[in-house]
Motif scaffolding. Sequence first.
Motif, PDB file in Angstrom:
ATOM      1  N   LYS A  52      56.359  11.024 -66.952  1.00 25.57           N
ATOM      2  CA  LYS A  52      55.758  11.822 -67.871  1.00 25.57           C
ATOM      3  C   LYS A  52      54.179  11.382 -68.234  1.00 25.57           C
ATOM      4  N   SER A  53      53.684  10.678 -67.631  1.00 23.29           N
ATOM      5  CA  SER A  53      52.413   9.860 -67.738  1.00 23.29           C
ATOM      6  C   SER A  53      51.798  12.042 -66.898  1.00 23.29           C
ATOM      7  N   LEU A  54      52.341  12.230 -65.942  1.00 22.76           N
ATOM      8  CA  LEU A  54      51.525  13.764 -65.719  1.00 22.76           C
ATOM      9  C   LEU A  54      51.978  14.110 -66.172  1.00 22.76           C
ATOM     10  N   SER A  55      51.519  15.509 -66.070  1.00 16.53           N
ATOM     11  CA  SER A  55      52.030  17.226 -66.317  1.00 16.53           C
ATOM     12  C   SER A  55      53.242  17.227 -66.614  1.00 16.53           C
ATOM     13  N   SER A  56      53.895  17.066 -65.852  1.00 17.94           N
ATOM     14  CA  SER A  56      56.024  17.252 -66.308  1.00 17.94           C
ATOM     15  C   SER A  56      56.225  15.855 -65.316  1.00 17.94           C
ATOM     16  N   ASP A  57      56.991  16.240 -65.750  1.00 15.56           N
ATOM     17  CA  ASP A  57      58.347  15.671 -65.025  1.00 15.56           C
ATOM     18  C   ASP A  57      59.487  15.849 -64.811  1.00 15.56           C
ATOM     19  N   ASP A  58      59.578  17.323 -64.282  1.00 18.30           N
ATOM     20  CA  ASP A  58      61.042  17.417 -64.350  1.00 18.30           C
ATOM     21  C   ASP A  58      61.023  17.930 -62.666  1.00 18.30           C
ATOM     22  N   GLY A  59      60.146  16.921 -62.158  1.00 16.77           N
ATOM     23  CA  GLY A  59      60.667  16.799 -60.385  1.00 16.77           C
ATOM     24  C   GLY A  59      61.946  15.056 -60.720  1.00 16.77           C
ATOM     25  N   ASN A  60      61.797  14.862 -61.453  1.00 15.07           N
ATOM     26  CA  ASN A  60      63.115  13.733 -61.220  1.00 15.07           C
ATOM     27  C   ASN A  60      64.262  14.706 -61.332  1.00 15.07           C
ATOM     28  N   PHE A  61      64.407  15.885 -61.925  1.00 18.04           N
ATOM     29  CA  PHE A  61      65.901  16.845 -61.797  1.00 18.04           C
ATOM     30  C   PHE A  61      65.901  16.895 -60.020  1.00 18.04           C
ATOM     31  N   PHE A  62      65.168  17.514 -60.156  1.00 14.06           N
ATOM     32  CA  PHE A  62      65.259  17.625 -58.139  1.00 14.06           C
ATOM     33  C   PHE A  62      65.778  16.368 -57.306  1.00 14.06           C
ATOM     34  N   PHE A  63      64.658  15.460 -57.712  1.00 13.82           N
ATOM     35  CA  PHE A  63      64.712  14.251 -56.435  1.00 13.82           C
ATOM     36  C   PHE A  63      66.348  13.379 -57.266  1.00 13.82           C
ATOM     37  N   GLU A  64      66.379  13.173 -58.573  1.00 11.60           N
ATOM     38  CA  GLU A  64      67.610  12.483 -59.224  1.00 11.60           C
ATOM     39  C   GLU A  64      69.474  13.455 -58.443  1.00 11.60           C
ATOM     40  N   ASN A  65      69.003  14.253 -58.404  1.00 10.89           N
ATOM     41  CA  ASN A  65      70.366  15.489 -57.861  1.00 10.89           C
ATOM     42  C   ASN A  65      70.465  15.519 -56.536  1.00 10.89           C
ATOM     43  N   LEU A  66      69.173  15.402 -55.908  1.00  7.04           N
ATOM     44  CA  LEU A  66      69.124  15.669 -54.116  1.00  7.04           C
ATOM     45  C   LEU A  66      70.039  14.409 -54.107  1.00  7.04           C
ATOM     46  N   ILE A  67      69.495  12.861 -54.451  1.00  6.26           N
ATOM     47  CA  ILE A  67      70.765  11.570 -53.767  1.00  6.26           C
ATOM     48  C   ILE A  67      71.740  11.552 -54.703  1.00  6.26           C
ATOM     49  N   GLU A  68      72.037  11.964 -55.542  1.00 11.60           N
ATOM     50  CA  GLU A  68      73.174  11.790 -56.032  1.00 11.60           C
ATOM     51  C   GLU A  68      74.367  13.483 -55.122  1.00 11.60           C
ATOM     52  N   ASN A  69      73.718  14.599 -55.001  1.00  6.84           N
ATOM     53  CA  ASN A  69      74.712  15.780 -53.484  1.00  6.84           C
ATOM     54  C   ASN A  69      74.616  14.654 -52.463  1.00  6.84           C
TER      55      ASN A  69
END
Lengths: 77, 227
Positions: free
Chosen positions: B208-225
Amino acid sequence: MKVKVIVTLKEGVLDPQGKAIQQTLNGMSFSEVKEVRQGKYFDIEVSINDEEKAKVKVDEMCKKLLANLVIEDYKIL
Amino acid sequence: MKSAVIIFPGSNCDRDMDVALKKFGFKNQMIWHNDMEIPKSDLIVLPGGFSYGDYLRCGSIAGKSKIIKSVLEFANSGGLVLGICNGFQILTETGLLPGVLLQNKYQKFICKNVHVKINDKENKYFKNIKKEVLELHIAHNEGNYFCSDDELKSLINNNQIAITYCNENGKEADSYNPNGALSNIAGIFNKNKNILGMMPHPERVIDKSLSSDDGNFFFENLIENFK
């Protein structure tokens, strides 16, 4: 012997640098310039003395590295 | 889950990617481009940057480096290979992905956040992802995706267009396309969808301290898969 290669963008592929050069030349009152396409030139020294054989080798180099055939054409001079 | 990030001379997003992968539980290793072998991994990442100073064409020299033979073997045996930005350029130069990344239409290096829409979820990268439109960061001079008409048809027919530039509501238009990319393409898969190349950097937006934290959706999902 030395082999010279010219790599240019294929027709239809956007060349923003060429376009900028063209516009600059037009702005410098070279109003006759209609289009500029920028390319690359390679001077390759090979340890082959037979011209034909050297060109065959350089042709392989062009296909494998010097040109990206999706967007570029090459000419061995 | 094990991952490997390849470092080329001039890579500059390798450590960001390392931080992002570890944050979500990957056991990551950094691999030098002059190595011949990659330790057993579930995912190989080609990071962003300016490998070999972008000499000749972006990604062309890296595409012939020593480590690439192992990357090709891994990719061709179905292993997951992710190329971000310069990594995407390297993937097209090796022929693992079709097309090429040309200079941006307006000749400017672009460094800003953009929105991208996920077009296909039938793959390990985006299956079950919780958000359809992500705000990610781009930073590139050569991100203008281009391919032949036949290749574009094939990309469309095989659902290989992974993500496209859009606005925050997922609407596509020329005005939301930052670099002139064909069909607003920001990222593509190979036919088997084990290889993904994309210009945006999810690893740059994971807090969140960066301009967006949408990258979290990508990595969180990637490891789940992978589980």
